[in-house]
Design a protein around this motif. Structure first.
Motif, PDB file in Angstrom:
ATOM      1  N   PHE A  40      -3.215  -9.526  -4.207  1.00 17.42           N
ATOM      2  CA  PHE A  40      -2.827  -8.158  -3.949  1.00 17.42           C
ATOM      3  C   PHE A  40      -2.030  -7.545  -5.041  1.00 17.42           C
ATOM      4  CE2 PHE A  40      -0.047  -4.464  -2.316  1.00 17.42           C
ATOM      5  CZ  PHE A  40      -1.073  -3.740  -1.644  1.00 17.42           C
ATOM      6  N   LEU A  57      -3.184  -4.442  -7.522  1.00 11.81           N
ATOM      7  CA  LEU A  57      -2.342  -3.196  -7.433  1.00 11.81           C
ATOM      8  C   LEU A  57      -2.246  -2.347  -8.556  1.00 11.81           C
ATOM      9  CD1 LEU A  57      -0.944  -2.075  -4.938  1.00 11.81           C
ATOM     10  CD2 LEU A  57       1.226  -2.979  -5.835  1.00 11.81           C
ATOM     11  N   GLY A  59      -7.340  -0.963   4.033  1.00 13.50           N
ATOM     12  CA  GLY A  59      -6.796  -0.397   3.130  1.00 13.50           C
ATOM     13  C   GLY A  59      -6.611   1.318   3.232  1.00 13.50           C
ATOM     14  N   THR A 114      -4.155   1.832   5.835  1.00  9.93           N
ATOM     15  CA  THR A 114      -2.577   1.740   5.308  1.00  9.93           C
ATOM     16  C   THR A 114      -2.431   2.822   4.702  1.00  9.93           C
ATOM     17  OG1 THR A 114      -2.867  -0.509   5.282  1.00  9.93           O
ATOM     18  CG2 THR A 114      -1.121   0.278   4.047  1.00  9.93           C
ATOM     19  N   TYR A 115      -3.655   3.384   3.705  1.00 13.06           N
ATOM     20  CA  TYR A 115      -3.325   4.575   2.957  1.00 13.06           C
ATOM     21  C   TYR A 115      -2.995   5.766   3.675  1.00 13.06           C
ATOM     22  CZ  TYR A 115      -5.019   8.629   0.547  1.00 13.06           C
ATOM     23  OH  TYR A 115      -5.094   9.967   0.078  1.00 13.06           O
ATOM     24  N   GLU A 123       7.417   2.171   3.449  1.00 15.43           N
ATOM     25  CA  GLU A 123       5.860   2.106   2.870  1.00 15.43           C
ATOM     26  C   GLU A 123       5.708   0.485   2.198  1.00 15.43           C
ATOM     27  OE1 GLU A 123       4.882   5.791   0.574  1.00 15.43           O
ATOM     28  OE2 GLU A 123       6.922   6.376   1.143  1.00 15.43           O
ATOM     29  N   THR A 182       2.808  -2.200   3.280  1.00 13.95           N
ATOM     30  CA  THR A 182       1.831  -2.925   2.222  1.00 13.95           C
ATOM     31  C   THR A 182       2.104  -4.549   2.721  1.00 13.95           C
ATOM     32  OG1 THR A 182       3.702  -2.890   0.351  1.00 13.95           O
ATOM     33  CG2 THR A 182       2.011  -1.156   0.415  1.00 13.95           C
ATOM     34  N   GLY A 201      -5.982  -3.927  -2.103  1.00 14.85           N
ATOM     35  CA  GLY A 201      -5.213  -3.732  -3.290  1.00 14.85           C
ATOM     36  C   GLY A 201      -5.478  -2.787  -4.316  1.00 14.85           C
ATOM     37  N   ILE A 231      -5.079   0.834  -2.577  1.00 21.00           N
ATOM     38  CA  ILE A 231      -3.467   1.005  -2.321  1.00 21.00           C
ATOM     39  C   ILE A 231      -3.133   1.400  -4.021  1.00 21.00           C
ATOM     40  CG2 ILE A 231      -1.325   0.607  -1.889  1.00 21.00           C
ATOM     41  CD1 ILE A 231      -3.097   1.341   0.575  1.00 21.00           C
ATOM     42  N   ARG A 270      -0.944   4.819  -4.681  1.00 21.81           N
ATOM     43  CA  ARG A 270       0.040   5.175  -5.726  1.00 21.81           C
ATOM     44  C   ARG A 270      -0.055   6.467  -6.068  1.00 21.81           C
ATOM     45  NH1 ARG A 270       0.347   3.069  -9.993  1.00 21.81           N
ATOM     46  NH2 ARG A 270       2.546   2.697 -10.224  1.00 21.81           N
ATOM     47  N   LEU A 325       7.896   0.237  -4.983  1.00 23.00           N
ATOM     48  CA  LEU A 325       6.953  -0.520  -4.849  1.00 23.00           C
ATOM     49  C   LEU A 325       6.400  -1.580  -5.903  1.00 23.00           C
ATOM     50  CD1 LEU A 325       4.560  -0.807  -2.388  1.00 23.00           C
ATOM     51  CD2 LEU A 325       3.132   0.523  -3.976  1.00 23.00           C
ATOM     52  N   TRP A 353       6.505  -5.471  -5.772  1.00 18.38           N
ATOM     53  CA  TRP A 353       5.368  -6.443  -6.156  1.00 18.38           C
ATOM     54  C   TRP A 353       5.491  -7.238  -7.202  1.00 18.38           C
ATOM     55  CZ3 TRP A 353       2.796  -8.568  -2.299  1.00 18.38           C
ATOM     56  CH2 TRP A 353       2.801  -7.766  -1.075  1.00 18.38           C
TER      57      TRP A 353
END
Length: 412
Positions: A81, A85, A218, A221-222, A234, A238, A264, A267, A272, A284, A288
């Protein structure tokens, strides 16, 4: 030894080895950490006969970790992920034909080339490993690992198109290699005959199902990210996507690595830009990137220390040395043929075949797959052979890919 003690030891070792590399060796972080860990393992082997019994305690800790389970059913979800990303989806889309070919047909082709040639090579040195297990080795060693090489490519100012090919291939070929591995394991262990239809069904379920599941998870989650503006919530969303999505994909017998890569990418691009504020994006990305750096450090410490658990015999070492040129040859063939064909219709960077061949590093996923085989003498042999190829790949190829890339950029 408790879980907390194991985590404490691994994080402490990662921090100390990282410091030693940064302060003295100044190698790319992951390569340097693994080299220091290897040297530490060799030191423990030397101290053992002198009466210092730390080696046995480290071995016991490593056996308790179960490297294959820890990586395949834990760390891999976070690493994939985090890697996906920050991949530019538009550049990935422009290179989709090359990436798809390298992540599918090239993996299958390399599996059979490596397996067949290793079968003959191992027989020449008196190592009796059945063809099906040699093919399993081919599937294990085929997926590439971008972790150690992508930083070097950026420092060498490699073309973005080349970075996209290497990153995209390595993100997707893990899932493909696992599917091929699962098919071959069923043949090797005699769990049941599989027809061509069964293999196609398994591929569709694992690979295609993984893509659809990842896009679905995804997208959900978006929409949740888009409906809130709170970076703590947020980031947690993720995390839930990575852990919960990976676990659910595995429970549904879908390719969890492919699912997480797709999620990934979605997102990291649409999420983003259209579902997060600049404040959230900053937090974020920082979160990550930190997760990626810490887990990569721990992973390469484990790879370096894992040498303590291996059974080294003269035949195994010789087989590993023979496997290195075979793996490189298979990589050259399975990269060179499709790129040569495609070069008639599109342009490639100078020395693209050589860079993709030499830059196709092997990593933790190969070691994890080897360790997941049922315990036997064949498994001991294949683990050592896999380990030798991975170490050569990371240390030799990883440390020399930079000059090759820089030479190619001068030709542009």
């Amino acid at each position: 030894m408790t879980l907390f003690h194991i985590i404490a030891i691994l994080l402490t070792a990662s921090a100390v080895f990282s410091y030693i590399n940064h302060r003295f060796l100044k190698l790319p972080t992951t390569i340097g950490i693994m080299l220091v860990a290897l040297c530490f393992s060799l030191l423990l082997n030397v101290l053992g006969p002198l009466g210092v019994e730390i080696e046995h305690e480290v071995e016991a800790m490593l056996e308790g970790i179960e490297f294959d389970d820890t990586l395949l059913h834990g760390m891999l979800s976070f690493l994939l992920f985090a890697g996906a990303l920050h991949v530019d989806l538009s550049e990935l889309a422009r290179q989709r034909g090359v990436i798809f070919t390298l992540a599918t047909a090239s993996v299958v082709g390399a599996t059979f080339i490596i397996g067949t040639l290793c079968w003959f090579a191992f027989a020449l040195i008196g190592l009796d490993i059945p063809l099906i297990y040699c093919l399993l080795f081919g599937a294990m060693i085929s997926p590439t690992d971008p972790i150690a090489v992508l930083g070097i490519l950026k420092q060498a100012n490699a073309p973005k198109s080349l970075e996209a090919k290497i990153a995209g291939e390595s993100l997707f070929n893990d899932g493909m290699a696992v599917v091929v591995f699962l098919v071959l394991v069923r043949f090797a262990t005699g769990e049941g005959d599989m027809s061509a239809g069964d293999i196609l069904l398994l591929f569709t379920q694992e690979a295609v199902g993984g893509v659809l599941f990842g896009l679905g998870a995804g997208t959900l989650t978006y929409w949740m990210l888009k409906s809130v503006d709170n970076y703590q919530v947020e980031v947690l969303l993720t995390l839930a996507l990575v852990t919960g999505g990976y676990a659910l994909a595995e429970a549904l017998h879908l390719s969890a690595p492919i699912a997480i890569v797709c999620a990934g990418l979605l997102i990291g691009n649409h999420g983003r830009t259209m579902a997060m504020s600049a404040h959230t994006r900053e937090h974020l990305d920082t979160f990550w990137e930190l997760v990626d750096e810490v887990l990569n450090a721990v992973l390469f410490v484990l790879i370096g220390l894992e040498v303590l658990t291996l059974v080294f015999l003269k035949e195994y070492l010789l087989a590993g040395m023979l496997a290195i040129p075979i793996v490189l040859l298979a990589r050259f063939i399975t990269v060179g043929i499709p790129i040569t064909v495609m070069s008639r219709f599109r342009s490639f960077s100078p020395r693209a075949i050589q860079i993709l061949t030499w830059g196709g590093l092997r990593g933790g996923i190969s070691v994890a797959l080897a360790l997941s085989l049922p315990a036997s003498e064949i498994r001991d042999a294949l683990v050592v052979v896999t380990y030798i190829v991975v170490i050569f790949s990371i240390l030799v190829q990883g440390l020399t890919i930079g000059p090759l890339v820089r030479a190619s950029t001068k030709e542009r």
